[in-house]
Design a protein around this motif. Structure first.
Motif, PDB file in Angstrom:
ATOM      1  N   PHE A  73       0.855  -1.181   0.000  1.00 16.34           N
ATOM      2  CA  PHE A  73       0.000   0.000   0.000  1.00 16.34           C
ATOM      3  C   PHE A  73       0.896   1.237   0.000  1.00 16.34           C
ATOM      4  O   PHE A  73       1.126   1.851   1.046  1.00 16.34           O
ATOM      5  CB  PHE A  73      -0.915   0.007   1.225  1.00 16.34           C
ATOM      6  N   GLU A  75       2.635   4.651   0.190  1.00 15.49           N
ATOM      7  CA  GLU A  75       2.251   5.879   0.904  1.00 15.49           C
ATOM      8  C   GLU A  75       1.005   5.663   1.770  1.00 15.49           C
ATOM      9  O   GLU A  75       0.249   6.591   2.035  1.00 15.49           O
ATOM     10  CB  GLU A  75       2.030   7.030  -0.075  1.00 15.49           C
ATOM     11  N   TRP A  76       0.793   4.414   2.200  1.00 17.59           N
ATOM     12  CA  TRP A  76      -0.286   4.073   3.131  1.00 17.59           C
ATOM     13  C   TRP A  76      -1.677   4.273   2.509  1.00 17.59           C
ATOM     14  O   TRP A  76      -2.661   4.484   3.224  1.00 17.59           O
ATOM     15  CB  TRP A  76      -0.166   4.877   4.432  1.00 17.59           C
ATOM     16  N   LYS A  77      -1.787   4.179   1.201  1.00 18.43           N
ATOM     17  CA  LYS A  77      -3.074   4.343   0.545  1.00 18.43           C
ATOM     18  C   LYS A  77      -3.791   3.000   0.445  1.00 18.43           C
ATOM     19  O   LYS A  77      -3.352   2.107  -0.276  1.00 18.43           O
ATOM     20  CB  LYS A  77      -2.899   4.929  -0.860  1.00 18.43           C
ATOM     21  N   GLY A  78      -4.876   2.828   1.202  1.00 16.81           N
ATOM     22  CA  GLY A  78      -5.684   1.637   1.047  1.00 16.81           C
ATOM     23  C   GLY A  78      -5.734   0.706   2.240  1.00 16.81           C
ATOM     24  O   GLY A  78      -6.439  -0.305   2.193  1.00 16.81           O
ATOM     25  N   ARG A  80      -5.153   0.417   6.878  1.00 17.93           N
ATOM     26  CA  ARG A  80      -4.930   1.109   8.154  1.00 17.93           C
ATOM     27  C   ARG A  80      -4.625   0.118   9.267  1.00 17.93           C
ATOM     28  O   ARG A  80      -4.919  -1.073   9.168  1.00 17.93           O
ATOM     29  CB  ARG A  80      -6.169   1.938   8.542  1.00 17.93           C
ATOM     30  N   ASP A 215      -8.765  -0.636   3.818  1.00 13.69           N
ATOM     31  CA  ASP A 215      -9.842   0.355   3.871  1.00 13.69           C
ATOM     32  C   ASP A 215     -11.116  -0.205   3.270  1.00 13.69           C
ATOM     33  O   ASP A 215     -12.227   0.073   3.749  1.00 13.69           O
ATOM     34  CB  ASP A 215      -9.432   1.624   3.109  1.00 13.69           C
ATOM     35  N   VAL A 299       3.045   9.860   6.969  1.00 16.14           N
ATOM     36  CA  VAL A 299       1.621   9.589   6.892  1.00 16.14           C
ATOM     37  C   VAL A 299       0.938  10.236   8.094  1.00 16.14           C
ATOM     38  O   VAL A 299       1.441  10.172   9.219  1.00 16.14           O
ATOM     39  CB  VAL A 299       1.339   8.070   6.860  1.00 16.14           C
ATOM     40  N   ASP A 303      -4.656   8.915   8.769  1.00 14.93           N
ATOM     41  CA  ASP A 303      -4.545   8.089   7.569  1.00 14.93           C
ATOM     42  C   ASP A 303      -3.860   6.756   7.850  1.00 14.93           C
ATOM     43  O   ASP A 303      -3.960   5.824   7.043  1.00 14.93           O
ATOM     44  CB  ASP A 303      -3.762   8.839   6.485  1.00 14.93           C
TER      45      ASP A 303
END
Length: 314
Positions: A73, A75-78, A80, A215, A299, A303
């Motif tokens: 993931f 940049e920590w997108k998607g 948590r 997410d 991050v 987020d």
């Protein structure tokens, strides 16, 4: 208690280990089931493959190193962090006993071949750098453990301990179970335990063990994610109240040698069993990830953490 939902998978990158034990125990002791979740355990190694499975939806939860989330993931997108399995970095530096290295003496690694798993090795590399040790200048070789194939039938820490005993490496950076096996065999000594204060002070905050979820799953099944957090916290509390449950949780999945050790090792770790993820913890994680080139930018706390479940941590 609600009726169990459709079967889900919780993956760990190392099973015969203390690293992700609260998650393992939550499955094996039926505590997820108490919270209405039908969860089975699966081992997926190394940790980047674990995160890729989470991204691809073949698993629903991962119990893994927090800093490894960007492996799948960016940049920590998607994804948590739902909660912490335990606090602080949980790996040990073990060196062969005949080196007679003193506890806390990081310089003892100079000129040695140290075994470490992918992504786990980042913790050792940063620790050495913060201690003023240059891998190239000081002749430190950090790499795979001979014979420790990170497939479904191998567990890195125990494999590393056996490789040390066989003289295939000079030391290793791995979990508490691997460290204990090496010490009890007479093959190694624990030189660095960052969680308990050895090494540079910032080292204890590089990473930590966390329960991770996508997410997409949180959005689709927010109550299931909440139930998973409740199960984890309940497991941490029960282990604190009765550490003997650790042996019960492992009797069907650990070899006899490691089952005999697990209660004592979990008792040592109980002070770190807290589900809370503080802003300071994420700040330290950000510093580590940036230094190791794992992210381009820090991050934000909101987020990184599923804050809607924070009230369940206590």
């Amino acid at each position: 208690m609600s009726a169990p939902q459709a079967s889900m998978v919780l993956a760990v990158p190392d099973l015969i280990s203390t690293s992700y034990f609260p998650a393992v125990a939550a499955v094996q002791l039926g505590i997820f089931q108490e919270e209405g979740l039908d969860v089975r355990l699966e081992r997926i190694s190394p940790v980047n493959r674990c995160m890729e499975a989470l991204r691809d939806g073949s698993i629903q939860f991962a119990a893994a190193s927090a800093h490894a989330l960007p492996a799948a993931f960016p940049e920590w997108k998607g994804a948590r962090l739902l909660a912490a399995l335990s606090q602080n970095m949980y790996w040990f530096l073990v060196l062969r006993k005949n080196l007679q290295a003193k506890k806390g003496d990081i310089s003892a690694v100079k000129g040695l071949h140290i075994g470490a798993a992918p992504w786990v090795d980042a913790g050792l590399k940063k620790l050495l750098a913060d201690a003023g040790i240059d891998e190239e200048r000081d002749g430190v070789k950090i790499g795979p453990v001979p014979g420790a194939f990170l497939g479904d039938n191998m567990n890195f820490g125990v494999a590393a301990a056996k490789a040390l005993e066989a003289g295939l490496i000079d030391g290793f950076w791995a979990n508490g179970m691997g460290a204990e096996v090496a010490v009890r065999s007479g093959a190694g000594d624990v030189v660095i335990d960052a969680r308990r204060g050895d090494g540079p002070p910032q080292a204890r905050g590089y990473t930590f063990a966390a329960l991770v979820c996508s997410d997409a799953f949180i959005q689709a099944r927010p109550e299931a994610a909440a139930a998973a957090v409740r199960a984890l916290v309940k497991t941490q509390q029960r282990l604190k109240a009765d550490p003997g449950l650790a042996s019960k949780a492992t009797q069907d999945i650990f070899p006899a040698e490691q089952t005999a050790l697990i209660q004592e090792l979990i008792e040592r770790d109980l002070p770190f069993y807290s589900a809370e993820i503080s802003r300071r913890t994420v700040d330290s994680l950000n510093d580590f990830q940036a230094a190791m080139g794992l992210v381009k930018a820090p991050v934000a706390y909101e987020d990184a953490v599923a804050t809607q479940y924070a009230d369940l941590w206590q």
